[in-house]
Design an enzyme around this catalytic site. Structure first.
Site, PDB file in Angstrom:
ATOM      1  N   MET A 164       0.837  -1.207   0.000  1.00  0.00           N
ATOM      2  CA  MET A 164       0.000   0.000   0.000  1.00  0.00           C
ATOM      3  C   MET A 164       0.871   1.255   0.000  1.00  0.00           C
ATOM      4  O   MET A 164       0.739   2.144   0.842  1.00  0.00           O
ATOM      5  CB  MET A 164      -0.943  -0.041   1.208  1.00  0.00           C
ATOM      6  CG  MET A 164      -2.068   0.957   1.198  1.00  0.00           C
ATOM      7  SD  MET A 164      -3.090   0.943  -0.270  1.00  0.00           S
ATOM      8  CE  MET A 164      -4.515  -0.008   0.274  1.00  0.00           C
ATOM      9  N   GLY A 165       1.780   1.346  -0.963  1.00  0.00           N
ATOM     10  CA  GLY A 165       2.537   2.579  -1.161  1.00  0.00           C
ATOM     11  C   GLY A 165       1.695   3.540  -1.991  1.00  0.00           C
ATOM     12  O   GLY A 165       0.468   3.407  -2.086  1.00  0.00           O
ATOM     13  N   ILE A 167       1.369   3.983  -5.217  1.00  0.00           N
ATOM     14  CA  ILE A 167       0.608   3.419  -6.346  1.00  0.00           C
ATOM     15  C   ILE A 167      -0.535   2.545  -5.820  1.00  0.00           C
ATOM     16  O   ILE A 167      -1.664   2.612  -6.321  1.00  0.00           O
ATOM     17  CB  ILE A 167       1.537   2.645  -7.311  1.00  0.00           C
ATOM     18  CG1 ILE A 167       2.588   3.605  -7.889  1.00  0.00           C
ATOM     19  CG2 ILE A 167       0.729   2.000  -8.445  1.00  0.00           C
ATOM     20  CD1 ILE A 167       3.661   2.950  -8.756  1.00  0.00           C
ATOM     21  N   THR A 245       1.736  -4.910 -11.982  1.00  0.00           N
ATOM     22  CA  THR A 245       2.378  -3.788 -12.680  1.00  0.00           C
ATOM     23  C   THR A 245       3.626  -3.355 -11.909  1.00  0.00           C
ATOM     24  O   THR A 245       4.162  -2.281 -12.166  1.00  0.00           O
ATOM     25  CB  THR A 245       1.422  -2.577 -12.800  1.00  0.00           C
ATOM     26  OG1 THR A 245       0.909  -2.282 -11.493  1.00  0.00           O
ATOM     27  CG2 THR A 245       0.288  -2.841 -13.761  1.00  0.00           C
ATOM     28  N   ARG A 247       6.848  -5.550 -10.378  1.00  0.00           N
ATOM     29  CA  ARG A 247       8.034  -6.187 -10.953  1.00  0.00           C
ATOM     30  C   ARG A 247       7.738  -7.679 -11.117  1.00  0.00           C
ATOM     31  O   ARG A 247       7.181  -8.319 -10.211  1.00  0.00           O
ATOM     32  CB  ARG A 247       9.248  -6.009 -10.038  1.00  0.00           C
ATOM     33  CG  ARG A 247       9.884  -4.630 -10.098  1.00  0.00           C
ATOM     34  CD  ARG A 247      10.554  -4.353 -11.453  1.00  0.00           C
ATOM     35  NE  ARG A 247      11.262  -3.091 -11.491  1.00  0.00           N
ATOM     36  CZ  ARG A 247      10.743  -1.945 -11.943  1.00  0.00           C
ATOM     37  NH1 ARG A 247       9.501  -1.890 -12.380  1.00  0.00           N
ATOM     38  NH2 ARG A 247      11.483  -0.846 -11.973  1.00  0.00           N
ATOM     39  N   GLU A 276      12.478  -9.749 -19.168  1.00  0.00           N
ATOM     40  CA  GLU A 276      11.880  -8.850 -20.167  1.00  0.00           C
ATOM     41  C   GLU A 276      12.893  -8.592 -21.263  1.00  0.00           C
ATOM     42  O   GLU A 276      14.067  -8.339 -20.949  1.00  0.00           O
ATOM     43  CB  GLU A 276      11.441  -7.542 -19.499  1.00  0.00           C
ATOM     44  CG  GLU A 276      10.343  -7.780 -18.481  1.00  0.00           C
ATOM     45  CD  GLU A 276       9.912  -6.522 -17.727  1.00  0.00           C
ATOM     46  OE1 GLU A 276      10.332  -5.410 -18.114  1.00  0.00           O
ATOM     47  OE2 GLU A 276       9.167  -6.650 -16.757  1.00  0.00           O
ATOM     48  N   HIS A 295       5.613  -3.721 -20.302  1.00  0.00           N
ATOM     49  CA  HIS A 295       6.194  -2.814 -19.292  1.00  0.00           C
ATOM     50  C   HIS A 295       5.969  -1.342 -19.687  1.00  0.00           C
ATOM     51  O   HIS A 295       6.908  -0.598 -19.935  1.00  0.00           O
ATOM     52  CB  HIS A 295       7.691  -3.097 -19.101  1.00  0.00           C
ATOM     53  CG  HIS A 295       8.217  -2.591 -17.781  1.00  0.00           C
ATOM     54  ND1 HIS A 295       9.191  -3.230 -17.053  1.00  0.00           N
ATOM     55  CD2 HIS A 295       7.894  -1.486 -17.056  1.00  0.00           C
ATOM     56  CE1 HIS A 295       9.454  -2.550 -15.956  1.00  0.00           C
ATOM     57  NE2 HIS A 295       8.667  -1.476 -15.936  1.00  0.00           N
TER      58      HIS A 295
HETATM   59  C1  DGY Z   1       9.480   2.229 -12.739  1.00  0.00           C
HETATM   60  O1  DGY Z   1       9.223   3.401 -12.521  1.00  0.00           O
HETATM   61  O2  DGY Z   1      10.077   1.549 -11.911  1.00  0.00           O
HETATM   62  C2  DGY Z   1       9.061   1.676 -14.055  1.00  0.00           C
HETATM   63  O3  DGY Z   1       8.728   0.331 -13.945  1.00  0.00           O
HETATM   64  C3  DGY Z   1      10.166   1.850 -15.069  1.00  0.00           C
HETATM   65  O4  DGY Z   1      11.199   0.982 -14.789  1.00  0.00           O
END
Ligand code: DGY
Length: 334
Positions: A164-165, A167, A245, A247, A276, A295
């Site tokens: 819960m950062g 994003i 979304t 890693r 990737e 990505h």
């Molecule tokens: C991030 O901001 O970490 C994006 O995934 C780009 O690497």
């Protein structure tokens, strides 16, 4: 650390891609800049060579530029590295600190853009939009078929957030607007998020067991690598949907492919992968129930420009002896 060049000479900076001009312009005004030209970032060996040749600053591309201990110890003049993104798993931060190299990143500016993509993938996976697109293009669409491509509703369902950062919180805001309940797990409780959005704090096991959708938003660290493996996927609700979304290595990818093929997952939406680009023989490519993106979490015109400016400013600050606003390794300063 990071004394400015004693001679007053302009610091030498290598930019491993043709980053948006608004960022490069900031650097060009104060530094001697070499920016790699081309659609793709410089091959990692080129960045490594420039570092060995004595550049003082690098504007790096995560995840392409891998800056490990070996590179950082053969960096005679390197004082600062800035990454075009918020994730810094491309660089060995402890080694950078030992070698007195400041590392900066671009938090904040990409939060809503990445949250929008997470939501897009959630909708695409739930409403089978990639399949629907392929169906229409393939010419199979004949009569109106009421039994065609049934998906799942977001409204009335439970979304589990892992991490819960900023994003995770931006995704939570959107989820509440869509009529979803939110349950979350995170390194620390976020009482303000709980108060504002009614989100409920729980263990990872509870989040996985109780969610219809799970969206991954934690950073990749030694602790989170493989966090969601075969056992965790197996403990998810039948018909659940996973979105990543953050890693790729946070989720065990072969186990995910198996859970999409044999259950319990109904679908997934993925922007990041263990390796990737995705290999052409990756099992995920054989599955219809996964919406894939290459990505592009932060890839909008406005956000890419803001990222370039923030990254460039961080590099410039470090090279000119001002404490950068987003310093990943604050121990290196002072
Ligand atoms: C991030 O901001 O970490 C994006 O995934 C780009 O690497």
């Amino acid at each position: 650390m990071a004394e400015s060049t004693s001679s007053g000479a302009r610091p030498r900076v290598f930019c491993s891609w043709g980053y948006p001009e608004s960022g490069l312009a900031l650097l060009r005004a104060r530094c001697d800049v070499e920016a790699w030209e081309g659609k793709l970032p410089a091959p990692p060996e080129v960045t490594h060579q420039r570092i060995a040749d004595g550049v003082e600053g690098v504007f790096a591309m995560p995840p392409t530029d891998r800056l490990d201990e070996q590179i950082l110890e053969s960096a005679p003049r390197l004082r600062a590295v800035t990454g075009f993104g918020v994730g810094f798993d491309y660089i060995d931060v402890d080694a950078a600190t030992r070698h007195r190299v400041a590392v900066t990143n671009t938090p904040g500016v990409l939060v809503d853009t990445t949250a929008e993509l997470a939501f897009g993938l959630m909708l695409a996976a739930a409403r089978r939009l990639s399949e629907a697109d392929r169906y229409v293009r393939s010419g199979q669409w004949g009569e109106y078929e009421p039994g065609l491509l049934w998906g799942r509703d977001l409204f009335g369902s439970t979304l589990g957030i892992v991490g819960m950062g900023a994003i995770g919180q931006a995704v939570t805001r959107r989820a509440v607007a869509f009529g979803m309940d939110v349950i979350y797990t995170s390194r620390s409780r976020k009482l303000d998020v709980e108060g504002r959005y009614g989100a409920r704090y729980a263990s990872l096991a509870e989040v996985l067991a109780e969610s219809d959708f799970v969206s991954v938003h934690c950073a990749l660290t030694a602790e989170t690598q493989g966090l969601i493996g075969a056992a965790e996927l197996g403990a998810m609700r039948p018909g659940a949907i996973l979105v990543n979304t953050a890693r790729g290595p946070i989720v065990d990818q072969p186990a995910l492919a198996a859970a999409l093929r044999d259950g319990p997952l109904a679908a997934a939406g993925l922007d990041v992968f263990e390796e990737e680009p995705l290999r052409p023989d990756d099992p995920l490519l054989t599955l219809d129930n996964v919406a894939l993106a290459p990505h592009i979490g932060s890839a909008t015109h406005g956000t890419r420009a803001r990222m370039a400016e923030l990254a460039a400013q961080g590099l410039l600050d470090a090279l000119e002896g001002r404490r950068p606003a987003h310093l990943v390794n604050p121990e290196v300063w002072g």
